[in-house]
Scaffold this motif. Structure first.
Motif, mmCIF file in Angstrom:
data_model
loop_
_atom_site.group_PDB
_atom_site.id
_atom_site.type_symbol
_atom_site.label_atom_id
_atom_site.label_comp_id
_atom_site.label_asym_id
_atom_site.label_seq_id
_atom_site.Cartn_x
_atom_site.Cartn_y
_atom_site.Cartn_z
ATOM 1 N N HIS A 103 0.976 -1.122 -0.044
ATOM 2 C CA HIS A 103 0.162 -0.078 0.056
ATOM 3 C C HIS A 103 0.719 1.285 0.061
ATOM 4 C CE1 HIS A 103 -3.728 2.428 0.382
ATOM 5 N NE2 HIS A 103 -3.216 2.567 1.537
ATOM 6 N N VAL A 104 0.345 2.169 -0.705
ATOM 7 C CA VAL A 104 1.111 3.564 -0.719
ATOM 8 C C VAL A 104 0.447 4.948 -0.545
ATOM 9 C CG1 VAL A 104 2.847 2.418 -2.647
ATOM 10 C CG2 VAL A 104 1.014 3.891 -3.296
ATOM 11 N N GLY A 105 0.966 5.680 0.058
ATOM 12 C CA GLY A 105 0.621 7.228 0.193
ATOM 13 C C GLY A 105 1.359 8.138 0.181
ATOM 14 N N ILE A 106 0.960 9.351 0.178
ATOM 15 C CA ILE A 106 1.806 10.500 -0.091
ATOM 16 C C ILE A 106 1.530 11.233 1.337
ATOM 17 C CG2 ILE A 106 2.375 12.531 -1.268
ATOM 18 C CD1 ILE A 106 1.441 11.231 -3.817
ATOM 19 N N LEU A 107 2.921 11.612 2.114
ATOM 20 C CA LEU A 107 2.767 12.281 3.256
ATOM 21 C C LEU A 107 2.227 13.957 2.621
ATOM 22 C CD1 LEU A 107 5.974 11.065 5.204
ATOM 23 C CD2 LEU A 107 3.226 10.394 5.365
ATOM 24 N N THR A 108 1.229 14.551 3.428
ATOM 25 C CA THR A 108 0.836 15.726 3.091
ATOM 26 C C THR A 108 1.274 17.043 4.111
ATOM 27 O OG1 THR A 108 -1.445 15.362 3.727
ATOM 28 C CG2 THR A 108 -0.727 15.205 1.461
ATOM 29 N N GLU A 109 1.265 16.376 5.353
ATOM 30 C CA GLU A 109 1.602 17.437 6.376
ATOM 31 C C GLU A 109 2.484 16.438 7.307
ATOM 32 O OE1 GLU A 109 0.514 20.636 6.696
ATOM 33 O OE2 GLU A 109 -0.576 20.522 4.698
ATOM 34 N N PRO A 110 2.925 16.925 8.452
ATOM 35 C CA PRO A 110 3.514 16.162 9.738
ATOM 36 C C PRO A 110 2.685 15.073 9.883
ATOM 37 C CG PRO A 110 4.240 18.511 9.851
ATOM 38 C CD PRO A 110 3.235 18.471 8.785
ATOM 39 N N GLY A 111 1.388 15.270 10.045
ATOM 40 C CA GLY A 111 0.470 14.219 10.737
ATOM 41 C C GLY A 111 -0.842 13.915 9.785
ATOM 42 N N THR A 112 -0.497 14.136 8.448
ATOM 43 C CA THR A 112 -1.398 13.658 7.562
ATOM 44 C C THR A 112 -0.864 13.027 6.349
ATOM 45 O OG1 THR A 112 -1.856 15.900 6.543
ATOM 46 C CG2 THR A 112 -3.224 15.543 8.304
ATOM 47 N N PHE A 113 -1.860 12.222 5.744
ATOM 48 C CA PHE A 113 -1.382 11.646 4.208
ATOM 49 C C PHE A 113 -2.416 11.492 3.263
ATOM 50 C CE2 PHE A 113 -2.887 7.855 6.459
ATOM 51 C CZ PHE A 113 -2.826 6.902 5.601
ATOM 52 N N LEU A 114 -2.145 11.355 2.273
ATOM 53 C CA LEU A 114 -3.250 11.036 1.005
ATOM 54 C C LEU A 114 -2.947 9.683 0.536
ATOM 55 C CD1 LEU A 114 -4.362 14.142 -0.751
ATOM 56 C CD2 LEU A 114 -4.064 12.036 -2.148
ATOM 57 N N HIS A 115 -4.139 8.914 0.466
ATOM 58 C CA HIS A 115 -4.062 7.571 -0.372
ATOM 59 C C HIS A 115 -5.280 7.319 -0.874
ATOM 60 C CE1 HIS A 115 -5.747 4.938 3.367
ATOM 61 N NE2 HIS A 115 -5.452 6.217 3.602
ATOM 62 N N ALA A 116 -5.339 6.091 -1.763
ATOM 63 C CA ALA A 116 -6.637 5.681 -2.211
ATOM 64 C C ALA A 116 -6.862 4.401 -1.594
ATOM 65 C CB ALA A 116 -6.369 5.360 -3.793
ATOM 66 N N TYR A 117 -8.255 4.325 -1.180
ATOM 67 C CA TYR A 117 -8.804 3.267 -0.143
ATOM 68 C C TYR A 117 -9.832 2.994 -0.733
ATOM 69 C CZ TYR A 117 -8.423 1.112 4.420
ATOM 70 O OH TYR A 117 -8.129 0.589 5.581
ATOM 71 N N GLU A 118 -9.955 1.443 -0.515
ATOM 72 C CA GLU A 118 -11.169 0.873 -1.408
ATOM 73 C C GLU A 118 -12.519 1.426 -0.816
ATOM 74 O OE1 GLU A 118 -12.229 -3.767 -2.475
ATOM 75 O OE2 GLU A 118 -10.624 -3.345 -1.576
ATOM 76 N N ARG A 119 -13.311 1.427 -1.719
ATOM 77 C CA ARG A 119 -14.890 2.133 -1.266
ATOM 78 C C ARG A 119 -14.870 3.546 -0.582
ATOM 79 N NH1 ARG A 119 -14.479 -2.802 1.380
ATOM 80 N NH2 ARG A 119 -14.139 -1.944 3.346
ATOM 81 N N LEU A 120 -13.735 4.148 -0.594
ATOM 82 C CA LEU A 120 -13.624 5.650 -0.003
ATOM 83 C C LEU A 120 -12.971 6.457 -1.253
ATOM 84 C CD1 LEU A 120 -12.492 5.192 3.648
ATOM 85 C CD2 LEU A 120 -14.646 5.690 2.629
ATOM 86 N N GLY A 121 -11.998 6.008 -2.146
ATOM 87 C CA GLY A 121 -11.464 6.584 -2.973
ATOM 88 C C GLY A 121 -10.307 7.451 -2.384
ATOM 89 N N VAL A 122 -9.782 8.486 -3.047
ATOM 90 C CA VAL A 122 -8.721 9.039 -2.653
ATOM 91 C C VAL A 122 -9.039 10.148 -1.458
ATOM 92 C CG1 VAL A 122 -6.696 10.532 -3.106
ATOM 93 C CG2 VAL A 122 -7.664 8.857 -5.038
ATOM 94 N N ILE A 123 -8.486 9.972 -0.425
ATOM 95 C CA ILE A 123 -8.587 10.645 0.801
ATOM 96 C C ILE A 123 -7.523 10.949 1.331
ATOM 97 C CG2 ILE A 123 -10.875 9.285 1.149
ATOM 98 C CD1 ILE A 123 -9.606 7.928 3.464
ATOM 99 N N GLU A 124 -7.616 12.172 2.238
ATOM 100 C CA GLU A 124 -6.440 12.603 3.060
ATOM 101 C C GLU A 124 -6.938 12.572 4.580
ATOM 102 O OE1 GLU A 124 -3.736 16.750 3.552
ATOM 103 O OE2 GLU A 124 -5.225 16.623 2.245
ATOM 104 N N GLU A 125 -6.177 11.945 5.217
ATOM 105 C CA GLU A 125 -6.614 11.602 6.578
ATOM 106 C C GLU A 125 -5.310 11.565 7.455
ATOM 107 O OE1 GLU A 125 -7.601 7.560 7.837
ATOM 108 O OE2 GLU A 125 -6.776 6.701 5.724
ATOM 109 N N PRO A 126 -5.638 11.692 8.834
ATOM 110 C CA PRO A 126 -4.526 11.473 9.696
ATOM 111 C C PRO A 126 -3.511 10.425 9.878
ATOM 112 C CG PRO A 126 -6.686 12.107 11.214
ATOM 113 C CD PRO A 126 -6.946 11.656 9.642
#
Length: 144
Positions: A103-126
């Motif tokens: 699984h891969v994601g992209i860090l966006t802030e020191p405490g958040t990241f962005l990724h594509a998640y099944e059923r949710l699509g591309v989201i940014e979360e803690p």
């Protein structure tokens, strides 16, 4: 190799927010999976993809002798220690103990990241401790 501007990487990645989840796709606004998100950001930040991506399984618990995703990233990106990965870095997660990183994601802030998640699509979360402890590898996008 010089790394791409992290702010540019993050801005481009955020354009993908809301893209529906679609296994093995990579079309902003239409559909992507986690690797498709990374591929799409690559195309906009760096340029054409350097090699075709072979079909892959969705099994996060897959085990085996080869870290295929890591090998591919090492061929085209700048590897950094997960501890040194900051905003704009691509992180690879090992979702289950002894499984390969899938699984891969992209860090966006020191405490958040962005990724594509099944059923949710591309989201940014803690980037919770549960996610943080699964980070196995980290890479920077190279400059175009």
């Amino acid at each position: 190799m010089i790394s791409a501007d992290p702010e540019r990487v993050i801005a481009i990645a955020r354009f993908w927010l809301g893209t529906p989840y679609h296994d093995q796709a990579s079309l902003r606004g239409v559909g992507c999976d986690c690797l498709g998100l990374a591929r799409g950001v690559w195309r906009e930040v760096v340029g054409p993809e350097p090699f075709p991506i072979p079909p892959y399984s969705r099994d996060w618990g897959e085990t085996g002798p080869r870290e295929v995703l890591v090998e591919g990233a090492r061929r085209m990106m700048i590897e950094v220690s997960p501890a040194d990965a900051g905003p704009g870095a691509l992180v690879l997660f090992r979702m289950k103990p002894r499984a390969i990183a899938k699984h891969v994601g992209i860090l966006t802030e020191p405490g958040t990241f962005l990724h594509a998640y099944e059923r949710l699509g591309v989201i940014e979360e803690p980037l919770t401790n549960a996610w943080r402890r699964r980070i196995a590898f980290a890479f920077l996008f190279p400059q175009r």
